[in-house]
Scaffold this motif. Structure first.
Motif, short mmCIF file in Angstrom:
data_model
loop_
_atom_site.label_atom_id
_atom_site.label_comp_id
_atom_site.label_asym_id
_atom_site.label_seq_id
_atom_site.Cartn_x
_atom_site.Cartn_y
_atom_site.Cartn_z
N LEU A 1 110.72 95.09 94.83
CA LEU A 1 109.29 95.80 94.87
C LEU A 1 108.56 95.39 96.10
CD1 LEU A 1 107.32 97.51 93.22
CD2 LEU A 1 106.59 95.31 91.99
N SER B 1 109.98 97.24 98.87
CA SER B 1 109.64 98.66 98.60
C SER B 1 111.13 99.34 99.09
CB SER B 1 108.73 99.32 99.30
OG SER B 1 107.36 98.86 98.70
N GLN C 1 112.70 102.36 91.14
CA GLN C 1 111.91 101.80 92.12
C GLN C 1 110.77 102.47 92.65
OE1 GLN C 1 112.26 98.58 93.33
NE2 GLN C 1 114.10 98.21 91.86
N LEU D 1 106.73 101.32 92.45
CA LEU D 1 105.74 101.75 93.63
C LEU D 1 104.51 102.14 93.30
CD1 LEU D 1 105.48 101.05 96.83
CD2 LEU D 1 106.30 103.19 97.36
N LEU E 1 111.76 104.33 100.21
CA LEU E 1 112.42 103.36 99.58
C LEU E 1 113.67 103.07 100.10
CD1 LEU E 1 111.43 104.05 95.94
CD2 LEU E 1 110.93 102.17 96.90
#
Length: 277
Positions: free
Chosen positions: A165, A168, A188, A192, A273
């Motif tokens: 995280l 990212s 993910q 975010l 990502l």
């Protein structure tokens, strides 16, 4: 003849406020004495070996017989322990390993005197970060060790959900949670957006979100749809997608906050990502 090297413990500490822990209280309320005995039995088995055990398909039969417990109940108790992070669910789903960060903290304190003379080497199932690991514990996953643990789901430096995280990024080579790459990408992206809306997310909440998603559906396509819907709607939790959910749904974050959600370019977020943007 040299004495055989001992990996496990002869005994382990049990906090005097063990029964004051809210997770233990819920465990006892739901499953009675069986739940407590089941948990302590597993702790004994783990510390006997060291800081984790890796189980197989016969595990549930053996523990059910040892404790004279119905197999279905044993499975329910184990699922509860995993869902409440008393054991690490990610490692169990990927490698059938039972351990936790708390178990490993107690383990390294218990071997302190022994390990000062002969440092203990730990490997791919070590969950504690480098700064949490005592100097007498030598972890092969930390910087300076040439080995790689490809395909392993342990939360070492650079492959935990929290680390992912912060960066990212989706590190496909070492991040393995049982999610497919497409589902992990969507998850993910959701993290975010949720972070931007509500702030940092504790690791325990991230694991709880994964568990919720797995419970909501056993179909890959539906799980991805659930995650993308929650991302686009700016929700704090996941909800099952169905015809009834197209309108206002009870408990959605949108109904409980008086600020406007940010609008996101989902494609751009996914590219970010993946490191393509």
């Amino acid at each position: 003849m040299a004495r055989p090297k001992k990996n496990g413990l002869s005994y382990f500490p049990l906090d005097v406020d063990f029964f004051e822990d809210s997770k233990i209280k819920i465990l006892r309320a739901r499953y009675g004495r069986d739940g407590i005995v089941f948990y302590i039995y597993l702790l004994c088995e783990i510390y006997k070996q060291g800081y984790y055990i890796q189980v197989d398909d016969d595990f549930e039969y053996i523990i059910s017989d040892d404790l004279k417990m119905d197999q279905n109940k044993a499975k329910q108790v184990l699922n509860f322990l995993l869902s409440r992070s008393l054991f690490d669910n990610t490692l169990f789903q990927s490698d059938k390993v039972l351990t936790s960060a708390g178990i490993q903290r107690r383990f390294q304190l218990a071997v302190k005197e022994r390990a000062r003379k002969n440092p203990i080497e730990v490997g791919k199932f070590w969950l504690l970060k480098k700064e949490e690991t005592e100097p007498f514990i030598k972890c092969t996953l930390f910087a300076g060790y040439s080995g790689k643990s490809e395909g392993f789901s342990g939360k070492n430096e650079g492959n935990s959900a929290e680390e992912s995280l912060k960066k990212s990024k989706v590190n496909k080579s070492i991040y393995n949670t049982g999610f497919s790459p497409e589902l992990e990408r969507a998850f993910q992206t959701y993290l975010l957006v949720r972070k931007n809306n509500f702030g940092e997310i504790p690791e325990e909440q991230i694991q709880a979100l994964r568990d919720d998603l797995l419970r909501l559906s056993d179909k890959e396509e539906e799980r991805i749809a659930i995650v993308k819907k929650a991302t686009a709607s700016g929700w704090k939790s996941f909800y099952k997608t169905d015809k009834k959910s197209s309108g206002t749904q009870k408990g959605k974050v949108k109904d409980n906050n008086n600020f406007e959600r940010r609008k996101y370019d989902m494609a751009a977020l996914e590219r970010s990502l993946l490191g393509d943007g």
